[in-house]
Design a protein around this motif. Structure first.
Motif, PDB file in Angstrom:
ATOM      1  N   GLU A 135     124.714 183.794  89.472  1.00 58.09           N
ATOM      2  CA  GLU A 135     125.926 183.001  89.248  1.00 58.09           C
ATOM      3  C   GLU A 135     127.183 183.844  89.433  1.00 58.09           C
ATOM      4  OE1 GLU A 135     127.916 180.105  85.799  1.00 58.09           O
ATOM      5  OE2 GLU A 135     126.115 181.312  85.371  1.00 58.09           O
ATOM      6  N   PHE A 136     127.132 185.107  88.973  1.00 61.15           N
ATOM      7  CA  PHE A 136     128.272 186.020  89.088  1.00 61.15           C
ATOM      8  C   PHE A 136     127.789 187.283  89.798  1.00 61.15           C
ATOM      9  CE2 PHE A 136     128.904 183.643  85.074  1.00 61.15           C
ATOM     10  CZ  PHE A 136     130.037 182.923  85.436  1.00 61.15           C
ATOM     11  N   PRO A 137     127.939 187.352  91.116  1.00 64.61           N
ATOM     12  CA  PRO A 137     127.389 188.479  91.889  1.00 64.61           C
ATOM     13  C   PRO A 137     127.901 189.841  91.439  1.00 64.61           C
ATOM     14  CG  PRO A 137     128.043 186.682  93.342  1.00 64.61           C
ATOM     15  CD  PRO A 137     128.546 186.328  91.992  1.00 64.61           C
ATOM     16  N   LEU A 138     129.142 189.909  90.948  1.00 63.48           N
ATOM     17  CA  LEU A 138     129.690 191.186  90.485  1.00 63.48           C
ATOM     18  C   LEU A 138     129.849 191.225  88.969  1.00 63.48           C
ATOM     19  CD1 LEU A 138     132.434 191.934  93.203  1.00 63.48           C
ATOM     20  CD2 LEU A 138     130.051 192.673  93.126  1.00 63.48           C
ATOM     21  N   GLY A 139     129.284 190.272  88.268  1.00 59.09           N
ATOM     22  CA  GLY A 139     129.401 190.238  86.822  1.00 59.09           C
ATOM     23  C   GLY A 139     130.712 189.609  86.372  1.00 59.09           C
ATOM     24  N   THR A 140     130.999 189.750  85.083  1.00 65.85           N
ATOM     25  CA  THR A 140     132.227 189.202  84.504  1.00 65.85           C
ATOM     26  C   THR A 140     132.988 190.308  83.778  1.00 65.85           C
ATOM     27  OG1 THR A 140     131.132 188.591  82.428  1.00 65.85           O
ATOM     28  CG2 THR A 140     131.162 186.941  84.197  1.00 65.85           C
ATOM     29  N   ASP A 141     134.280 190.038  83.521  1.00 70.71           N
ATOM     30  CA  ASP A 141     135.096 191.009  82.802  1.00 70.71           C
ATOM     31  C   ASP A 141     135.047 190.730  81.302  1.00 70.71           C
ATOM     32  OD1 ASP A 141     136.593 188.733  82.540  1.00 70.71           O
ATOM     33  OD2 ASP A 141     138.472 189.634  83.200  1.00 70.71           O
ATOM     34  N   ARG A 142     135.930 191.367  80.563  1.00 71.39           N
ATOM     35  CA  ARG A 142     135.890 191.235  79.107  1.00 71.39           C
ATOM     36  C   ARG A 142     136.306 189.853  78.623  1.00 71.39           C
ATOM     37  NH1 ARG A 142     141.182 194.482  76.818  1.00 71.39           N
ATOM     38  NH2 ARG A 142     142.662 193.889  78.467  1.00 71.39           N
ATOM     39  N   PHE A 143     136.897 189.051  79.518  1.00 67.37           N
ATOM     40  CA  PHE A 143     137.285 187.692  79.158  1.00 67.37           C
ATOM     41  C   PHE A 143     136.302 186.650  79.680  1.00 67.37           C
ATOM     42  CE2 PHE A 143     141.336 190.053  79.592  1.00 67.37           C
ATOM     43  CZ  PHE A 143     141.732 190.024  78.265  1.00 67.37           C
ATOM     44  N   GLY A 144     135.282 187.086  80.404  1.00 72.42           N
ATOM     45  CA  GLY A 144     134.313 186.167  80.976  1.00 72.42           C
ATOM     46  C   GLY A 144     134.699 185.650  82.342  1.00 72.42           C
ATOM     47  N   ARG A 145     135.698 186.269  82.991  1.00 75.86           N
ATOM     48  CA  ARG A 145     136.116 185.821  84.317  1.00 75.86           C
ATOM     49  C   ARG A 145     135.227 186.432  85.393  1.00 75.86           C
ATOM     50  NH1 ARG A 145     142.369 187.486  84.047  1.00 75.86           N
ATOM     51  NH2 ARG A 145     141.319 189.422  83.433  1.00 75.86           N
ATOM     52  N   ASP A 146     135.068 185.720  86.498  1.00 71.35           N
ATOM     53  CA  ASP A 146     134.231 186.180  87.601  1.00 71.35           C
ATOM     54  C   ASP A 146     134.899 187.376  88.282  1.00 71.35           C
ATOM     55  OD1 ASP A 146     132.435 186.480  89.629  1.00 71.35           O
ATOM     56  OD2 ASP A 146     133.109 184.715  90.762  1.00 71.35           O
ATOM     57  N   LEU A 147     134.235 188.519  88.268  1.00 79.55           N
ATOM     58  CA  LEU A 147     134.829 189.727  88.843  1.00 79.55           C
ATOM     59  C   LEU A 147     134.955 189.643  90.358  1.00 79.55           C
ATOM     60  CD1 LEU A 147     133.455 192.821  86.887  1.00 79.55           C
ATOM     61  CD2 LEU A 147     135.828 192.212  87.326  1.00 79.55           C
ATOM     62  N   LEU A 148     134.044 188.946  91.024  1.00 82.98           N
ATOM     63  CA  LEU A 148     134.153 188.793  92.471  1.00 82.98           C
ATOM     64  C   LEU A 148     135.450 188.068  92.824  1.00 82.98           C
ATOM     65  CD1 LEU A 148     133.054 189.014  95.325  1.00 82.98           C
ATOM     66  CD2 LEU A 148     131.764 186.907  94.934  1.00 82.98           C
ATOM     67  N   GLY A 149     135.746 186.980  92.109  1.00 80.48           N
ATOM     68  CA  GLY A 149     136.994 186.262  92.356  1.00 80.48           C
ATOM     69  C   GLY A 149     138.210 187.102  92.026  1.00 80.48           C
ATOM     70  N   LEU A 150     138.126 187.915  90.972  1.00 82.33           N
ATOM     71  CA  LEU A 150     139.259 188.768  90.608  1.00 82.33           C
ATOM     72  C   LEU A 150     139.500 189.847  91.653  1.00 82.33           C
ATOM     73  CD1 LEU A 150     138.615 189.242  86.779  1.00 82.33           C
ATOM     74  CD2 LEU A 150     140.336 187.785  87.856  1.00 82.33           C
ATOM     75  N   VAL A 151     138.425 190.423  92.191  1.00 82.96           N
ATOM     76  CA  VAL A 151     138.575 191.451  93.224  1.00 82.96           C
ATOM     77  C   VAL A 151     139.176 190.842  94.493  1.00 82.96           C
ATOM     78  CG1 VAL A 151     137.324 193.036  94.742  1.00 82.96           C
ATOM     79  CG2 VAL A 151     136.760 192.935  92.310  1.00 82.96           C
ATOM     80  N   VAL A 152     138.716 189.653  94.862  1.00 79.79           N
ATOM     81  CA  VAL A 152     139.259 188.981  96.042  1.00 79.79           C
ATOM     82  C   VAL A 152     140.730 188.654  95.834  1.00 79.79           C
ATOM     83  CG1 VAL A 152     139.142 186.882  97.430  1.00 79.79           C
ATOM     84  CG2 VAL A 152     137.040 188.065  96.796  1.00 79.79           C
ATOM     85  N   TRP A 153     141.073 188.116  94.659  1.00 77.78           N
ATOM     86  CA  TRP A 153     142.470 187.767  94.396  1.00 77.78           C
ATOM     87  C   TRP A 153     143.349 189.010  94.282  1.00 77.78           C
ATOM     88  CZ3 TRP A 153     144.700 183.177  94.846  1.00 77.78           C
ATOM     89  CH2 TRP A 153     146.007 183.024  94.375  1.00 77.78           C
ATOM     90  N   GLY A 154     142.796 190.078  93.722  1.00 75.67           N
ATOM     91  CA  GLY A 154     143.568 191.309  93.584  1.00 75.67           C
ATOM     92  C   GLY A 154     143.894 191.970  94.903  1.00 75.67           C
ATOM     93  N   SER A 155     143.128 191.656  95.946  1.00 77.37           N
ATOM     94  CA  SER A 155     143.430 192.235  97.257  1.00 77.37           C
ATOM     95  C   SER A 155     144.798 191.790  97.760  1.00 77.37           C
ATOM     96  CB  SER A 155     142.347 191.839  98.268  1.00 77.37           C
ATOM     97  OG  SER A 155     142.339 190.430  98.478  1.00 77.37           O
ATOM     98  N   ARG A 156     145.240 190.604  97.383  1.00 74.36           N
ATOM     99  CA  ARG A 156     146.544 190.113  97.829  1.00 74.36           C
ATOM    100  C   ARG A 156     147.675 191.005  97.310  1.00 74.36           C
ATOM    101  NH1 ARG A 156     146.662 184.719  99.338  1.00 74.36           N
ATOM    102  NH2 ARG A 156     148.697 184.391  98.373  1.00 74.36           N
ATOM    103  N   VAL A 157     147.621 191.329  96.032  1.00 74.64           N
ATOM    104  CA  VAL A 157     148.682 192.137  95.429  1.00 74.64           C
ATOM    105  C   VAL A 157     148.607 193.586  95.909  1.00 74.64           C
ATOM    106  CG1 VAL A 157     149.596 193.028  93.252  1.00 74.64           C
ATOM    107  CG2 VAL A 157     148.844 190.651  93.412  1.00 74.64           C
ATOM    108  N   SER A 158     147.418 194.154  95.920  1.00 76.08           N
ATOM    109  CA  SER A 158     147.276 195.560  96.295  1.00 76.08           C
ATOM    110  C   SER A 158     147.709 195.796  97.740  1.00 76.08           C
ATOM    111  CB  SER A 158     145.828 196.009  96.095  1.00 76.08           C
ATOM    112  OG  SER A 158     145.471 195.959  94.727  1.00 76.08           O
TER     113      SER A 158
END
Length: 303
Positions: A77-100
């Motif tokens: 369900e979560f290929p890269l696991g979740t963070d401390r808030f339960g958010r999908d890390l794969l989605g966070l990494v993809v979204w973070g690419s925009r800012v970085s």
């Protein structure tokens, strides 16, 4: 019925020269395997960043309706696991690419623009003006750029603009030195003396003769600066000096540190953003080295 030949206007001739130069550049760039690998990876990262609103959605950063439980290891369900808030890390990494990527690009452009202006003016005017500029440049070269960026980010408001400004105004000296050296070499050529003898002013000489000759160096320096700017943005965000309202790779690493991912062994919280930062920095470096080798074959960069 005869057709009149197309009139070759100066603008049309200039466009044809630029087109031939672009084709020649691409033909030489294709011979660098490392540069092609870097370009392919960079294109993939750009597509991922541009399509993030469609692939992961803008609500991926929300903490109130997180889809999983905190710190879940990678699963189907979560290929890269979740963070401390339960958010999908794969989605966070993809979204973070925009800012970085955005911060790295804009900070590198700002740094190169400042360095180019300082280098050209110092090489053209010389005298006391150039002496003062070069002493200021030497001061920035001696001072660690990261320390200056941290100081600026500390005293200013925490925002993306502050991070871009902090990186841009502290990393320009190397570009200034390179551009000044190239400007001195260009201005020693005979056609510069002829342009001045025919009435060409300072602005004409710098923009019409010096700038076009230093642009290849500026382009290569920009591609190399982006990788260091991405690393600097990640460092500032990791230290808690980035914008807390946006998701970036450095911000994810800072969240992982605050959550105690290192001591608790939650490796999936640290590895994905860290690998993303390293790969992006490597791709820009490969592209920059290839561009540098094409524009200056005497460097002999390995293919």
């Amino acid at each position: 019925m005869t057709t009149e030949p197309v009139q070759e206007t100066p603008r049309r001739l200039a466009w044809q020269r630029r087109r031939r130069s672009a084709v020649r550049f691409w033909q030489q760039y294709r011979t660098h395997r490392a540069g092609l690998v870097g370009l392919a990876a960079l294109t993939l990262f750009a597509l991922v960043a541009l399509t993030a609103p469609l692939t992961v959605g803008s609500d991926v950063a929300g903490v109130t309706d997180a889809p999983g439980s905190p710190l879940q290891p990678p699963s189907g369900e979560f290929p890269l696991g979740t963070d401390r808030f339960g958010r999908d890390l794969l989605g966070l990494v993809v979204w973070g690419s925009r800012v970085s990527l955005l911060v790295g690009l804009l900070a590198a452009v700002l740094s190169v623009v400042i360095g180019t202006v300082v280098g050209i003016t110092a090489g053209h005017f010389r005298g006391p003006y150039a002496t003062v500029l070069m002493r200021v440049t030497d001061w920035f070269l001696v001072m660690p750029a990261l320390v200056l960026a941290i100081a600026l980010a500390t005293v200013m408001s925490r925002s993306l603009g502050t991070v871009i400004l902090a990186i841009g105004v502290t990393s320009w000296p190397t570009t200034a030195r390179l551009v000044r050296a190239q400007t001195l070499a260009v201005e020693s050529r005979p056609y510069i003396e002829r342009a001045k003898a025919l009435g060409g002013g300072h602005w004409h000489v710098m923009t019409r003769h010096v700038l076009p000759n230093v642009m290849p160096l500026v382009l290569a320096q920009t591609t190399l600066m982006i990788s260091s700017s991405v690393l600097a943005e990640a460092t500032l965000a990791f230290l808690g000096l980035g914008d807390p309202t946006v998701i970036s790779w450095g911000g994810l690493l800072q969240d992982a540190r605050e959550a105690g991912a290192v001591s608790s062994g939650d490796w999936w919280y640290l590895v994905p953003p860290g690998i993303a930062i390293a790969v992006v920095a490597l791709t820009f470096t490969l592209c920059g080295r290839a561009v540098e080798s094409v524009l200056n074959p005497r460097l002999g960069v390995a293919r």
